[in-house]
Design an enzyme around this catalytic site. Structure first.
Site, short mmCIF file in Angstrom:
data_model
loop_
_atom_site.label_atom_id
_atom_site.label_comp_id
_atom_site.label_asym_id
_atom_site.label_seq_id
_atom_site.Cartn_x
_atom_site.Cartn_y
_atom_site.Cartn_z
N ASP A 181 0.89 -1.16 0.00
CA ASP A 181 0.00 0.00 0.00
C ASP A 181 0.93 1.21 0.00
O ASP A 181 1.49 1.56 1.03
CB ASP A 181 -0.91 0.01 1.23
CG ASP A 181 -1.95 1.14 1.17
OD1 ASP A 181 -1.70 2.14 0.46
OD2 ASP A 181 -3.00 1.03 1.82
N HIS A 182 1.08 1.84 -1.17
CA HIS A 182 2.12 2.86 -1.30
C HIS A 182 1.87 4.07 -0.40
O HIS A 182 2.79 4.82 -0.10
CB HIS A 182 2.27 3.30 -2.77
CG HIS A 182 1.08 4.05 -3.30
ND1 HIS A 182 0.00 3.42 -3.87
CD2 HIS A 182 0.82 5.37 -3.37
CE1 HIS A 182 -0.89 4.32 -4.25
NE2 HIS A 182 -0.42 5.51 -3.97
N HIS A 244 -6.17 2.52 1.56
CA HIS A 244 -5.48 3.74 2.00
C HIS A 244 -6.10 4.35 3.26
O HIS A 244 -5.40 4.60 4.25
CB HIS A 244 -5.49 4.78 0.88
CG HIS A 244 -4.87 4.30 -0.39
ND1 HIS A 244 -3.81 3.43 -0.42
CD2 HIS A 244 -5.15 4.58 -1.69
CE1 HIS A 244 -3.46 3.20 -1.68
NE2 HIS A 244 -4.26 3.87 -2.46
#
Length: 490
Positions: A181-182, A244
């Site tokens: 999950d960047h 996110h």
């Protein structure tokens, strides 16, 4: 990291590899952070000669990391780039890939570690991992590790996420799986834990006694564009909330971990996600807003009767000691007024004011804005007395910006950081299976209720606005309002 290491990028001809993965690896190489010696093998269905692959990746780094590109450095990096073609379930192609890796390892000095990056559509996760297992490419031995990075989306709903976890666990140990999950690798997000647990001025007030509510916003100005067909099967809840926003909520609300080790941090995040109160048939009516921007139904690939939301706002509660009855407001949407990802911690107002202010005047609440993008930093708003008055007050900002305190070169791209963490075996910034499933439990419940007969209507909002008025009403019932706290319009 001195053991020979091979990095295989599945989907190497795709957009993510071109924009983020190869530039990230090149930057880590320039900083001396890659294992030595190393090799990088691109794998995809396109038949690309090695020289052409190297040339394409050179153009990618020039385009997407122009400030770091250096001809001399690239000449040192490029020979490490190789390529192998094949489909993602081709037994012969994987046998060829394995032999290529073995030959390269022999050149590098012997068998080494391997990192497999699945930059591919989710439907290929299972067949690729199965092929790796079948050819003995994922089994760890002789103190050599085998790790697999899995891109999002991880599942389409709770059931598919559980099924995917079960499938991967049959072939890989949990500590071999790095679900990416960047958002978790953005500097301001990483700073959340340092900010909370390394500064004693904030942690004592980080609870229901002093915090009125929390707002988490991820706003985009772009519409669905050429992704309309994919987006219509996903929507904002799957695209942004399940991963996110739920991860940001967990970092804000988690208890102090016993250490900064990956499992200690992820244990606390998992506890918070499991403590979120699910929305019911009754609360879904007042604690959620789903909406589409005007014109969404006209986009190519969108069903004429689509109910897929491009905007959502949720009011969630965490049923534990620290956060009991403190609302967490989450919102995200496309085609909004400004691009902004931020967290605002709203503090309670003083219980009593002894200052002689007019009866109709209210003192403003203090808040802390944690700005994730595009303005990375922190803003603390508090009250001061206006000079030459008895007790007139004005809100002022105390702020910190990464761009002011650190040079731009010191702030790495999120993927660059995640590559390094995976190579070092630090899974702190990656999500674990229980965290994935806990987040899906909450979001899947919302999606299913909106699919029922008595679901609230999916509304409309103007392009370039801050979303539907119903979202403002949801906060307004508690005397609160949305705020953008990180930019010039705060």
């Amino acid at each position: 990291m001195t053991t020979p290491t091979t990095i295989v990028i599945f989907g190497a001809s795709g957009d993510l590899a071109r924009r983020k993965l190869i530039p990230g690896l090149y930057n880590n190489f320039c900083k001396g952070r890659l294992p030595m010696p190393f090799s990088i093998i691109g794998y995809s269905r396109s038949d690309i000669p090695q020289a052409d692959f190297q040339a394409r990746m050179c153009d990618s780094v020039k385009e997407f990391s122009p400030s770091s590109f250096d001809e001399t450095k690239w000449a040192e990096f490029a020979p490490s780039l190789d390529y192998s073609a094949g489909s993602f379930d081709d037994d012969v192609a994987f046998d060829k890939l394995n032999k290529k890796i073995q030959a390269i390892e022999t050149e590098l000095g012997g068998e080494g570690n391997r990192l497999y990056y699945l930059s591919i559509a989710p439907r290929f996760f299972r067949p690729v991992v199965a092929q790796l297992h079948e050819h003995g490419m994922s089994q760890e031995h002789n103190d050599l590790w085998r790790r697999v990075i899995v891109e999002k989306p991880f599942g389409h709903d709770l059931a598919s996420a559980q099924a995917l976890n079960n499938d991967l666990h049959k072939l890989l140990d949990e500590d071999q799986i790095y679900r990416i999950d960047h958002y978790l690798a953005k500097e301001t997000v990483q700073n959340l834990l340092v900010f909370r647990f390394a500064n004693t001025i904030f942690e004592p007030v980080w609870n229901r006694n002093y915090i009125d509510h929390v707002q988490i916003t991820a706003a985009e100005t772009v519409d669905v564009g050429h992704r309309a067909g994919y987006y219509d099967s996903s929507g904002v809840l799957r695209d942004m909330f399940q991963n996110h926003l739920m991860q940001l909520l967990a970092l804000v609300a988690m208890e102090p971990p016993t250490s900064f080790q990956a499992n200690a941090v992820r244990d606390e995040k998992g506890k918070v996600l499991k403590a979120i109160r699910p929305l019911t048939d009754e609360t879904i009516q007042t604690q959620s807003v789903l909406s589409q921007y005007d014109g969404y139904l006209d986009a190519e690939g969108v069903a004429a009767d689509s109910k897929t939301p491009t905007y959502a706002a949720l009011e969630l509660y965490i049923d534990n000691w620290r956060w009991k009855d403190v609302p967490f407001y989450l919102r995200s949407g496309k085609a909004l007024e400004q691009k902004a990802t931020e967290i605002i911690i709203w503090f309670k107002k003083p219980p009593h004011l002894m200052f002689p202010i007019p009866d109709d005047q209210e003192i403003a609440s203090n808040y802390l804005a944690i700005c994730i993008q595009p303005h990375e930093g922190l803003h603390l708003r508090f009250e001061v007395k206006v000079p030459d008055t008895d007790s007139d007050m004005r809100s002022v900002d105390m702020d910190f910006h990464y761009s002011d305190a650190f040079s731009k070169a010191e702030i790495p791209e999120a993927y660059e950081r995640l590559q390094l963490e995976a190579l070092e075996g630090d899974a702190t910034l990656f999500t674990r299976s229980d965290g994935i499933e806990a987040a899906w439990t909450i979001i899947d419940g919302v999606i299913q209720r909106y699919a029922s007969e008595n679901a609230p209507a999916v509304g409309r909002y103007e392009i370039g606005s801050w979303g539907p008025s119903e979202s403002d009403d949801m906060l307004g019932k508690g005397g609160r309002e949305w705020r953008y706290g990180c930019g010039e319009h705060s």
